[in-house]
Design an enzyme around this catalytic site. Sequence first.
Site, short mmCIF file in Angstrom:
data_model
loop_
_atom_site.label_atom_id
_atom_site.label_comp_id
_atom_site.label_asym_id
_atom_site.label_seq_id
_atom_site.Cartn_x
_atom_site.Cartn_y
_atom_site.Cartn_z
N ARG A 170 0.80 -1.23 0.00
CA ARG A 170 0.00 0.00 0.00
C ARG A 170 0.82 1.27 0.00
O ARG A 170 0.56 2.19 -0.78
CB ARG A 170 -0.92 0.04 1.24
CG ARG A 170 -2.18 -0.73 1.09
CD ARG A 170 -2.56 -1.33 2.43
NE ARG A 170 -1.59 -2.37 2.72
CZ ARG A 170 -1.72 -3.61 2.29
NH1 ARG A 170 -2.80 -3.98 1.66
NH2 ARG A 170 -0.78 -4.52 2.53
N THR A 171 1.82 1.35 0.87
CA THR A 171 2.55 2.62 0.99
C THR A 171 3.28 2.89 -0.32
O THR A 171 3.19 3.99 -0.89
CB THR A 171 3.54 2.55 2.18
OG1 THR A 171 2.82 2.09 3.32
CG2 THR A 171 4.15 3.90 2.47
N LYS A 224 26.55 -4.43 -1.49
CA LYS A 224 28.03 -4.35 -1.45
C LYS A 224 28.50 -3.69 -0.15
O LYS A 224 29.68 -3.44 0.02
CB LYS A 224 28.53 -3.53 -2.64
CG LYS A 224 28.16 -4.10 -4.00
CD LYS A 224 28.62 -3.13 -5.10
CE LYS A 224 27.92 -3.44 -6.40
NZ LYS A 224 28.00 -2.30 -7.33
N ARG A 247 11.34 3.83 3.37
CA ARG A 247 10.89 2.85 4.39
C ARG A 247 12.12 2.03 4.76
O ARG A 247 12.83 1.53 3.88
CB ARG A 247 9.79 1.93 3.86
CG ARG A 247 9.53 0.78 4.84
CD ARG A 247 8.34 -0.04 4.50
NE ARG A 247 7.11 0.68 4.81
CZ ARG A 247 5.91 0.11 4.82
NH1 ARG A 247 5.78 -1.17 4.55
NH2 ARG A 247 4.84 0.83 5.09
N HIS A 263 4.99 5.68 11.56
CA HIS A 263 4.49 5.51 10.20
C HIS A 263 3.57 6.70 9.94
O HIS A 263 2.35 6.58 9.82
CB HIS A 263 3.74 4.18 10.09
CG HIS A 263 3.47 3.74 8.67
ND1 HIS A 263 3.69 4.54 7.57
CD2 HIS A 263 3.00 2.55 8.19
CE1 HIS A 263 3.36 3.86 6.47
NE2 HIS A 263 2.95 2.65 6.83
N1 CP Z 1 -0.30 -0.09 5.79
C1 CP Z 1 0.91 -0.32 5.22
O1 CP Z 1 1.93 0.31 5.54
O2 CP Z 1 0.89 -1.30 4.26
P1 CP Z 1 2.14 -1.77 3.43
O3 CP Z 1 3.13 -2.40 4.39
O4 CP Z 1 1.60 -2.74 2.42
O5 CP Z 1 2.76 -0.56 2.79
#
Ligand code: CP
Length: 298
Positions: free
Chosen positions: A47-48, A76, A97, A125
């Site tokens: 999703r993100t 590396k 991320r 998040h």
């Molecule tokens: N909600 C969320 O962060 O989903 P993903 O890990 O799929 O990005």
Amino acid sequence: MKDFSREEIDHILDTAERLEPVARGEEKLKLLDGKIIALLFFEPSTRTRMSFEAAVQRLGGKILNLGSVEASSVMKGENLADTIRVISNYADLIVLRHPLDGSARMAAEFSSVPIINGGDGSVNHPTQTFLDLYTIRRESHLEGLKIALAGDLKYGRTVHSLCYALSLYEAEMIFVSPPELRMPPEIVRDLQKRNINVKETDSLEKIIGDVEVLYMTRVQRERFPDPEEYEKVKNRLKVTGDLLRNVNPNLKILHPLPRVNEISPEVDSTPYACYFEQAFYGVPTRMALLALATGVIE
Ligand code: CP
């Protein structure tokens, strides 16, 4: 989320609302024309990553994707600081991320362009929080909301970010988790300092009739140091059709997804289920964040 004032959050949510028709493909607005957005995902994501990609494409920008970590020079031995220094010369903004707590804040120190935190370790998040707030505002209400945050409150970064934001709206929060997965005490103390009284319980049954929003989360298997501990707690809380017999008729159930077993599929067709709309709202909220952070709108 601790950095944001209520006025700033409201401005981002208002901007997302203006951009929702663009997110749905009903209007065109090429705000990111000529901009390059780099996506650096060192952990799995559906999703993100994809809602950021959709947001950039709907706004006419271009994506620069690190792709799989295995195909990059991280293999590396290149460190995160050097990777960020280099990629910030290729793009106008970086979405990161990373599994390490604090990685986004550290990356911001080495980057010449804005960094958006797409999830760092088990800590934050924030872009998920913006879409959660947007969903709650759109489908229920924020001010004085009665909300239960349930599941893995220890390792779940979405609930950590969300409760700080909700404290700005004087929400009544109930934390529901197995005793092993309680909200970190430092977060409970921070909320108390903000005059937010939180209740804690291990039972969904006891509280489900009293709340307007249930924010369910999965148990974060990948963050448990001991797999046996995960096995002990993984199925402790579950939302089923039976649980929903005597709830507030306006109850909304949210979940950041992915889910594992914590919401049974029978719940998906009830009027309470809101988690797939919630996933869509990631597009307008991330559009707003991209447009504001690149400075193409104020
Ligand atoms: N909600 C969320 O962060 O989903 P993903 O890990 O799929 O990005």
